[in-house]
Design an enzyme around this catalytic site. Structure first.
Site, PDB file in Angstrom:
ATOM      1  N   PHE A 160       0.941  -1.173  -0.030  1.00 18.84           N
ATOM      2  CA  PHE A 160       0.161   0.089  -0.104  1.00 18.84           C
ATOM      3  C   PHE A 160       0.756   1.166  -0.122  1.00 18.84           C
ATOM      4  O   PHE A 160       2.169   1.119   0.472  1.00 18.84           O
ATOM      5  CB  PHE A 160      -1.008  -0.034   1.300  1.00 18.84           C
ATOM      6  CG  PHE A 160      -1.972   1.092   1.325  1.00 18.84           C
ATOM      7  CD1 PHE A 160      -2.819   1.357   0.314  1.00 18.84           C
ATOM      8  CD2 PHE A 160      -1.706   2.078   2.236  1.00 18.84           C
ATOM      9  CE1 PHE A 160      -3.614   2.589   0.226  1.00 18.84           C
ATOM     10  CE2 PHE A 160      -2.489   3.290   2.250  1.00 18.84           C
ATOM     11  CZ  PHE A 160      -3.507   3.550   1.347  1.00 18.84           C
ATOM     12  N   ASP A 206       0.842  -7.315   6.290  1.00 17.92           N
ATOM     13  CA  ASP A 206       0.073  -6.102   6.320  1.00 17.92           C
ATOM     14  C   ASP A 206      -1.432  -6.610   6.045  1.00 17.92           C
ATOM     15  O   ASP A 206      -2.080  -7.058   5.317  1.00 17.92           O
ATOM     16  CB  ASP A 206       0.321  -5.182   5.125  1.00 17.92           C
ATOM     17  CG  ASP A 206      -0.715  -3.941   5.066  1.00 17.92           C
ATOM     18  OD1 ASP A 206      -1.663  -3.733   5.965  1.00 17.92           O
ATOM     19  OD2 ASP A 206      -0.351  -2.997   4.289  1.00 17.92           O
ATOM     20  N   LYS A 215      -9.892  -0.449   9.253  1.00 16.68           N
ATOM     21  CA  LYS A 215     -10.407  -1.346   8.385  1.00 16.68           C
ATOM     22  C   LYS A 215     -11.457  -2.451   9.197  1.00 16.68           C
ATOM     23  O   LYS A 215     -12.410  -2.236   9.542  1.00 16.68           O
ATOM     24  CB  LYS A 215      -9.451  -1.970   7.341  1.00 16.68           C
ATOM     25  CG  LYS A 215      -9.082  -0.767   6.296  1.00 16.68           C
ATOM     26  CD  LYS A 215      -8.085  -0.078   6.691  1.00 16.68           C
ATOM     27  CE  LYS A 215      -7.288   1.010   5.732  1.00 16.68           C
ATOM     28  NZ  LYS A 215      -6.247   1.710   6.395  1.00 16.68           N
TER      29      LYS A 215
HETATM   30  N1  F0G Z   1      -2.200  -0.954   4.636  1.00 15.40           N
HETATM   31  C1  F0G Z   1      -3.230  -1.050   3.677  1.00 15.40           C
HETATM   32  C2  F0G Z   1      -3.513  -2.201   2.789  1.00 15.40           C
HETATM   33  C3  F0G Z   1      -4.284  -0.028   3.705  1.00 15.40           C
HETATM   34  O1  F0G Z   1      -5.070  -0.004   2.819  1.00 15.40           O
HETATM   35  C4  F0G Z   1      -3.777   1.097   4.530  1.00 15.40           C
HETATM   36  C5  F0G Z   1      -4.604   2.320   4.380  1.00 15.40           C
HETATM   37  C6  F0G Z   1      -2.603   1.024   5.438  1.00 15.40           C
HETATM   38  C7  F0G Z   1      -2.026   0.054   5.313  1.00 15.40           C
HETATM   39  C8  F0G Z   1      -2.444   2.205   6.177  1.00 15.40           C
HETATM   40  O2  F0G Z   1      -3.308   2.170   7.235  1.00 15.40           O
HETATM   41  O3  F0G Z   1      -4.571   4.702   7.012  1.00 15.40           O
HETATM   42  O4  F0G Z   1      -4.391   3.363   9.292  1.00 15.40           O
HETATM   43  O5  F0G Z   1      -2.567   4.441   8.342  1.00 15.40           O
HETATM   44  N2  F0G Z   1      -5.596   2.514   3.611  1.00 15.40           N
HETATM   45  C9  F0G Z   1      -6.507   3.647   3.492  1.00 15.40           C
HETATM   46  C10 F0G Z   1      -7.273   3.808   2.224  1.00 15.40           C
HETATM   47  C11 F0G Z   1      -6.150   4.859   3.568  1.00 15.40           C
HETATM   48  O6  F0G Z   1      -8.073   4.494   1.890  1.00 15.40           O
HETATM   49  O7  F0G Z   1      -7.154   2.318   1.470  1.00 15.40           O
HETATM   50  P1  F0G Z   1      -3.550   3.840   7.921  1.00 15.40           P
END
Ligand code: F0G
Length: 458
Positions: free
Chosen positions: A124, A215, A258
């Site tokens: 990500f 992750d 999430k």
């Molecule tokens: N890993 C994944 C797979 C994610 O989708 C996200 C965040 C993070 C790590 C980071 O986590 O936001 O709590 O610091 N995804 C959000 C999105 C921002 O809109 O997909 P975080």
């Protein structure tokens, strides 16, 4: 018409939303420089910008919040969370963090040295950026099927283990301080990873002596996909599947925003005592004492309850069906999406809808703007605005293969009529797709430019 799963909850608290008139939407958009990130949330009708931290907590979570123990050290709420972390993930050594990227930052600070490589299926963007911030080099080794939006591979988030072995051989095992996998693969369409693949990836890393970290942001949705799609798992509970996934790992980082259905929170866990010591030291420096890690006691309580609610199979069946329903309705409205629908979001193929707009004029941006103008809906461009960059050697522009708009669905928040409205709005736009225009930057920062860029229509 596809069937919609009845929500396995009823609504006890409401929050008004409002579709402001078209001329006010236009004014809001102009003031935002045509960037939907800069629009006030109050001026959005249906907000599908992200599924992160936007879910609706349950009555039990709110009740738990009242029981938060706000002691600086050794709070009761920490031990409640520790029980959930042990019960689900099987880890004793963990710290809370304020969100996922804080865990990624600490993990990278502890393990990654300049010039080292960290492979994954796909990182990500915050994970990618945190590895780079320590001088590391993230590498994405997802299976080839992931780059074909119409390929319906059931586990399109799988990592290519042949590529992984070749990669470690090429860069040298001493230059790979840890290996990762992201479940589900958000950057690749919210696609799941099979347990068989997680096993093969873990074995590959371990055969080289490389620690394996997951992750885990959407691990529960991933576990339910395994139950539905992977031979041999239909009769296992998602909790059993989750335990099997994490038994293979040496650690994990987790955005609780999430699948733990909280508005803020994260976790970082490891099996290695020395690494755990280093993590705690780094945590104290940046987040807080190891029993609260940048969160309030009440946040730990909400997370402890939400971790189990996120694994509930009635909820997960509804969750994945809701996403699939939106995908089906959008398809019926004449748009192409990344197939098959992922767990948390539908990714619309804006490039296929707007073939007359070249990469450099941002078809995804054009569709995201139109969604707001037409229906007050906010999605997120995942295309050339986010990823196009100049080749450091030739100076020529390198464009991503796909120009997408992600519609991420907050958990337990919107109902069928909201999903129908989104699909109908997209249908209206699709019927006049030929009239949509491209955009150009009027301002763009160097990195992560989609958050703050400004645009003008062409
Ligand atoms: N890993 C994944 C797979 C994610 O989708 C996200 C965040 C993070 C790590 C980071 O986590 O936001 O709590 O610091 N995804 C959000 C999105 C921002 O809109 O997909 P975080």
């Amino acid at each position: 018409m596809p069937s919609y799963p009845p929500e396995p909850f009823r609504i006890k608290v409401t929050e008004p939303i409002r579709l402001i008139p078209p001329e006010e939407r236009r004014t809001a958009l102009l003031a935002a420089g045509y960037n939907v990130f800069a629009i006030r949330a109050e001026d959005i009708f249906i907000d599908l910008l992200t599924d992160s931290g936007t879910g609706a907590m349950s009555d039990r979570q709110w009740a738990a919040i009242m029981q938060g123990d706000e002691s600086y050290a050794g709070a009761r709420s920490y031990f409640r969370l520790a029980e959930a972390v042990k019960g689900i993930f099987g880890f004793e050594r963990f710290v809370p963090t304020h969100q996922g990227r804080a865990a990624e930052n600490i993990l990278s600070a502890v393990l990654v040295r300049p010039g080292q490589y960290v492979p994954s299926n796909m990182h990500f963007d915050t994970t990618d950026a945190n590895i780079r911030a320590r001088g590391g080099r993230p590498a994405n080794l997802v299976i080839d099927e992931a780059s074909d939006p119409q390929d319906r591979h059931p586990f399109k988030g799988n990592m290519d283990t042949a590529k992984l072995k070749a990669f470690i051989g090429k860069v040298g095992v001493e230059n790979v301080p840890l290996g990762m996998i992201t479940v589900t693969n958000n950057a690749g369409g919210g696609q799941p990873v099979a347990l068989e693949n997680i096993k093969a990836v873990a074995e590959t890393y371990h055969s080289f002596g490389i620690p394996f970290y997951i992750d885990a942001a959407r691990y529960a949705e991933n576990a339910y996909f395994i139950k539905l799609r992977e031979p041999g798992y239909a009769d296992k509970s998602t909790l059993e599947i989750a335990r099997e996934m994490f038994a293979l790992a040496d650690g994990f980082c987790f955005s609780a925003k999430k699948d733990a259905i909280v508005n803020i929170g994260g976790l970082l866990a490891t099996r290695d005592e020395k690494i755990f010591q280093a993590i705690k030291n780094e945590l104290i420096l940046r987040e807080g004492f190891p029993t609260y890690g940048g969160l309030a006691g009440r946040d730990l309580e909400a997370m402890a309850v939400g971790l189990y609610e996120g694994l509930d199979e009635t909820y997960l069946a509804y969750r994945l069906d809701q996403t699939a329903y939106l995908g089906e309705r959008i398809r019926e409205a004449g748009l192409q999406i990344v197939e098959p629908p992922g767990g948390h979001a539908i990714y619309i193929d804006a490039g296929a809808l707007l073939p007359h707009i070249p990469h450099g004029e941002f078809p995804g941006q054009s569709l995201a703007v139109e969604l707001y103008l037409e229906g007050g809906i906010r999605g997120c461009e995942i295309g050339s605005v986010m990823f196009a960059h100049a080749d450091p050697e030739t100076g020529g522009m390198v464009y991503p293969k796909l120009e997408l708009v992600r519609l991420a669905i907050p958990r337990r928040m919107y109902t069928q009529s909201h999903m129908d409205y989104v699909a109908e709005t997209l249908g209206k736009i699709a019927r006049r797709a030929g009239s949509l225009r491209g955009y150009k930057f009027t301002y763009a920062p160097e990195a992560l430019r989609h958050f703050t860029a400004k645009f003008a229509p062409l």
